[in-house]
Design a protein around this motif. Structure first.
Motif, PDB file in Angstrom:
ATOM      1  N   LEU A  29       0.827  -1.209   0.000  1.00  0.00           N
ATOM      2  CA  LEU A  29       0.000   0.000   0.000  1.00  0.00           C
ATOM      3  C   LEU A  29       0.863   1.261   0.000  1.00  0.00           C
ATOM      4  CD1 LEU A  29      -2.813  -1.157   2.452  1.00  0.00           C
ATOM      5  CD2 LEU A  29      -2.827  -1.173  -0.055  1.00  0.00           C
ATOM      6  N   THR A  30       1.956   1.226   0.750  1.00  0.00           N
ATOM      7  CA  THR A  30       2.881   2.362   0.756  1.00  0.00           C
ATOM      8  C   THR A  30       3.529   2.533  -0.607  1.00  0.00           C
ATOM      9  OG1 THR A  30       3.329   2.141   3.111  1.00  0.00           O
ATOM     10  CG2 THR A  30       5.010   3.271   1.810  1.00  0.00           C
ATOM     11  N   CYS A  31       3.932   1.437  -1.207  1.00  0.00           N
ATOM     12  CA  CYS A  31       4.575   1.495  -2.515  1.00  0.00           C
ATOM     13  C   CYS A  31       3.599   2.008  -3.577  1.00  0.00           C
ATOM     14  CB  CYS A  31       5.127   0.117  -2.887  1.00  0.00           C
ATOM     15  SG  CYS A  31       6.371   0.162  -4.195  1.00  0.00           S
ATOM     16  N   THR A  32       2.341   1.628  -3.480  1.00  0.00           N
ATOM     17  CA  THR A  32       1.332   2.130  -4.407  1.00  0.00           C
ATOM     18  C   THR A  32       1.303   3.654  -4.387  1.00  0.00           C
ATOM     19  OG1 THR A  32      -0.054   0.163  -4.156  1.00  0.00           O
ATOM     20  CG2 THR A  32      -1.150   2.154  -4.924  1.00  0.00           C
ATOM     21  N   ALA A  33       1.209   4.214  -3.196  1.00  0.00           N
ATOM     22  CA  ALA A  33       1.136   5.670  -3.060  1.00  0.00           C
ATOM     23  C   ALA A  33       2.439   6.339  -3.475  1.00  0.00           C
ATOM     24  CB  ALA A  33       0.773   6.037  -1.623  1.00  0.00           C
ATOM     25  N   THR A  34       3.558   5.747  -3.090  1.00  0.00           N
ATOM     26  CA  THR A  34       4.860   6.330  -3.401  1.00  0.00           C
ATOM     27  C   THR A  34       5.115   6.341  -4.901  1.00  0.00           C
ATOM     28  OG1 THR A  34       5.686   5.574  -1.268  1.00  0.00           O
ATOM     29  CG2 THR A  34       7.337   6.201  -2.902  1.00  0.00           C
ATOM     30  N   CYS A  35       4.826   5.229  -5.565  1.00  0.00           N
ATOM     31  CA  CYS A  35       5.036   5.160  -7.018  1.00  0.00           C
ATOM     32  C   CYS A  35       4.112   6.120  -7.769  1.00  0.00           C
ATOM     33  CB  CYS A  35       4.824   3.736  -7.517  1.00  0.00           C
ATOM     34  SG  CYS A  35       6.162   2.612  -7.094  1.00  0.00           S
ATOM     35  N   THR A  36       2.887   6.227  -7.327  1.00  0.00           N
ATOM     36  CA  THR A  36       1.950   7.158  -7.958  1.00  0.00           C
ATOM     37  C   THR A  36       2.446   8.592  -7.801  1.00  0.00           C
ATOM     38  OG1 THR A  36       0.106   5.656  -7.547  1.00  0.00           O
ATOM     39  CG2 THR A  36      -0.451   7.954  -7.985  1.00  0.00           C
ATOM     40  N   SER A  37       2.915   8.913  -6.605  1.00  0.00           N
ATOM     41  CA  SER A  37       3.434  10.250  -6.340  1.00  0.00           C
ATOM     42  C   SER A  37       4.702  10.526  -7.138  1.00  0.00           C
ATOM     43  CB  SER A  37       3.701  10.410  -4.845  1.00  0.00           C
ATOM     44  OG  SER A  37       4.140  11.708  -4.555  1.00  0.00           O
ATOM     45  N   CYS A  38       5.564   9.524  -7.253  1.00  0.00           N
ATOM     46  CA  CYS A  38       6.797   9.696  -8.025  1.00  0.00           C
ATOM     47  C   CYS A  38       6.475   9.942  -9.501  1.00  0.00           C
ATOM     48  CB  CYS A  38       7.705   8.473  -7.863  1.00  0.00           C
ATOM     49  SG  CYS A  38       9.344   8.689  -8.594  1.00  0.00           S
ATOM     50  N   ALA A  39       5.526   9.206 -10.038  1.00  0.00           N
ATOM     51  CA  ALA A  39       5.126   9.422 -11.433  1.00  0.00           C
ATOM     52  C   ALA A  39       4.635  10.850 -11.634  1.00  0.00           C
ATOM     53  CB  ALA A  39       4.044   8.422 -11.838  1.00  0.00           C
ATOM     54  N   ASP A  40       3.838  11.321 -10.702  1.00  0.00           N
ATOM     55  CA  ASP A  40       3.322  12.680 -10.784  1.00  0.00           C
ATOM     56  C   ASP A  40       4.458  13.697 -10.689  1.00  0.00           C
ATOM     57  OD1 ASP A  40       0.934  14.497 -10.823  1.00  0.00           O
ATOM     58  OD2 ASP A  40       1.798  15.078  -8.883  1.00  0.00           O
ATOM     59  N   ALA A  41       5.396  13.461  -9.779  1.00  0.00           N
ATOM     60  CA  ALA A  41       6.540  14.359  -9.636  1.00  0.00           C
ATOM     61  C   ALA A  41       7.388  14.360 -10.918  1.00  0.00           C
ATOM     62  CB  ALA A  41       7.385  13.961  -8.427  1.00  0.00           C
ATOM     63  N   CYS A  42       7.560  13.189 -11.503  1.00  0.00           N
ATOM     64  CA  CYS A  42       8.313  13.098 -12.763  1.00  0.00           C
ATOM     65  C   CYS A  42       7.651  13.945 -13.854  1.00  0.00           C
ATOM     66  CB  CYS A  42       8.412  11.650 -13.235  1.00  0.00           C
ATOM     67  SG  CYS A  42       9.565  10.609 -12.317  1.00  0.00           S
ATOM     68  N   LEU A  43       6.336  13.923 -13.882  1.00  0.00           N
ATOM     69  CA  LEU A  43       5.608  14.707 -14.878  1.00  0.00           C
ATOM     70  C   LEU A  43       5.843  16.210 -14.703  1.00  0.00           C
ATOM     71  CD1 LEU A  43       2.242  12.749 -15.019  1.00  0.00           C
ATOM     72  CD2 LEU A  43       3.915  12.999 -16.878  1.00  0.00           C
ATOM     73  N   GLY A  44       6.177  16.627 -13.498  1.00  0.00           N
ATOM     74  CA  GLY A  44       6.440  18.036 -13.232  1.00  0.00           C
ATOM     75  C   GLY A  44       7.864  18.467 -13.486  1.00  0.00           C
ATOM     76  N   GLU A  45       8.731  17.524 -13.787  1.00  0.00           N
ATOM     77  CA  GLU A  45      10.142  17.850 -14.014  1.00  0.00           C
ATOM     78  C   GLU A  45      10.361  18.439 -15.409  1.00  0.00           C
ATOM     79  OE1 GLU A  45      12.429  17.854 -11.813  1.00  0.00           O
ATOM     80  OE2 GLU A  45      11.659  16.527 -10.234  1.00  0.00           O
ATOM     81  N   GLU A  46      11.352  19.316 -15.516  1.00  0.00           N
ATOM     82  CA  GLU A  46      11.679  19.920 -16.808  1.00  0.00           C
ATOM     83  C   GLU A  46      12.160  18.887 -17.820  1.00  0.00           C
ATOM     84  OE1 GLU A  46      14.228  23.343 -16.587  1.00  0.00           O
ATOM     85  OE2 GLU A  46      13.094  24.154 -14.893  1.00  0.00           O
ATOM     86  N   ASP A  47      12.842  17.847 -17.343  1.00  0.00           N
ATOM     87  CA  ASP A  47      13.377  16.818 -18.240  1.00  0.00           C
ATOM     88  C   ASP A  47      12.427  15.625 -18.353  1.00  0.00           C
ATOM     89  OD1 ASP A  47      13.795  15.979 -15.629  1.00  0.00           O
ATOM     90  OD2 ASP A  47      15.782  15.134 -16.020  1.00  0.00           O
ATOM     91  N   VAL A  48      11.130  15.887 -18.361  1.00  0.00           N
ATOM     92  CA  VAL A  48      10.114  14.829 -18.355  1.00  0.00           C
ATOM     93  C   VAL A  48      10.326  13.830 -19.495  1.00  0.00           C
ATOM     94  CG1 VAL A  48       8.373  16.112 -19.685  1.00  0.00           C
ATOM     95  CG2 VAL A  48       7.654  14.351 -18.048  1.00  0.00           C
ATOM     96  N   HIS A  49      10.816  14.276 -20.621  1.00  0.00           N
ATOM     97  CA  HIS A  49      11.042  13.377 -21.753  1.00  0.00           C
ATOM     98  C   HIS A  49      12.064  12.292 -21.419  1.00  0.00           C
ATOM     99  CE1 HIS A  49      14.089  16.497 -22.137  1.00  0.00           C
ATOM    100  NE2 HIS A  49      14.833  15.604 -22.765  1.00  0.00           N
ATOM    101  N   GLU A  50      12.968  12.558 -20.477  1.00  0.00           N
ATOM    102  CA  GLU A  50      13.948  11.562 -20.052  1.00  0.00           C
ATOM    103  C   GLU A  50      13.392  10.633 -18.971  1.00  0.00           C
ATOM    104  OE1 GLU A  50      17.720  13.291 -19.046  1.00  0.00           O
ATOM    105  OE2 GLU A  50      17.571  14.732 -20.684  1.00  0.00           O
ATOM    106  N   LEU A  51      12.189  10.924 -18.510  1.00  0.00           N
ATOM    107  CA  LEU A  51      11.597  10.163 -17.410  1.00  0.00           C
ATOM    108  C   LEU A  51      10.393   9.329 -17.846  1.00  0.00           C
ATOM    109  CD1 LEU A  51      11.804  13.032 -14.784  1.00  0.00           C
ATOM    110  CD2 LEU A  51      13.206  10.961 -14.830  1.00  0.00           C
TER     111      LEU A  51
END
Length: 133
Positions: A29-51
């Motif tokens: 359950l923790t990993c579910t939330a963490t991975c979802t949050s990480c994906a969202d954070a990646c989408l906010g990064e300037e280098d999103v194309h590398e992520l």
């Protein structure tokens, strides 16, 4: 109410390593939330194309962990082979996601945090696999 409390009150709690099951469910359950949050954070990064691969693995891992955690929570008439297969899939999803996040951890703190959550979940799934072998 916590997962531990629910397991203690369940009439069909696992006879083998109930603590390992509880730990695995909580890590899933923790990993579910963490991975979802990480994906969202990646989408906010300037280098999103590398992520893009990282985002995809984050979302895949989140989905697999979610299903695995929910499946392990159901203890009445457990389909052991299905549980084993889900645990194996979760272990693999966590391993792949952790590897990818570790590649980006130096530049993105959210990837470091996610990789650690994935490794903990991977270990917890392996512990349950060992217990039910």
């Amino acid at each position: 109410m916590s997962v531990q409390e629910m397991f203690q009150t369940h009439p069909d709690q696992p006879s083998t390593s109930p603590d390992a099951f509880v730990q695995c469910i909580e890590e899933c359950l923790t990993c579910t939330a963490t991975c979802t949050s990480c994906a969202d954070a990646c989408l906010g990064e300037e280098d999103v194309h590398e992520l893009v691969r990282c985002i995809r693995l984050n979302l895949d891992c989140a989905d697999v962990c979610d299903v695995t955690g929910r499946l392990l929570t159901r203890q009445t008439e457990v389909e052991r082979e299905l549980a084993r297969q889900m645990l194996e899939a979760c272990t693999e999803a966590c391993r792949r996601c952790a590897q990818e996040c570790e590649r980006h951890a130096r530049h993105h703190e959210h990837c470091r945090v996610c990789a650690e959550a994935c490794r903990r979940c991977e270990r917890a799934c392996n512990d349950v696999l060992t217990a039910i072998a």
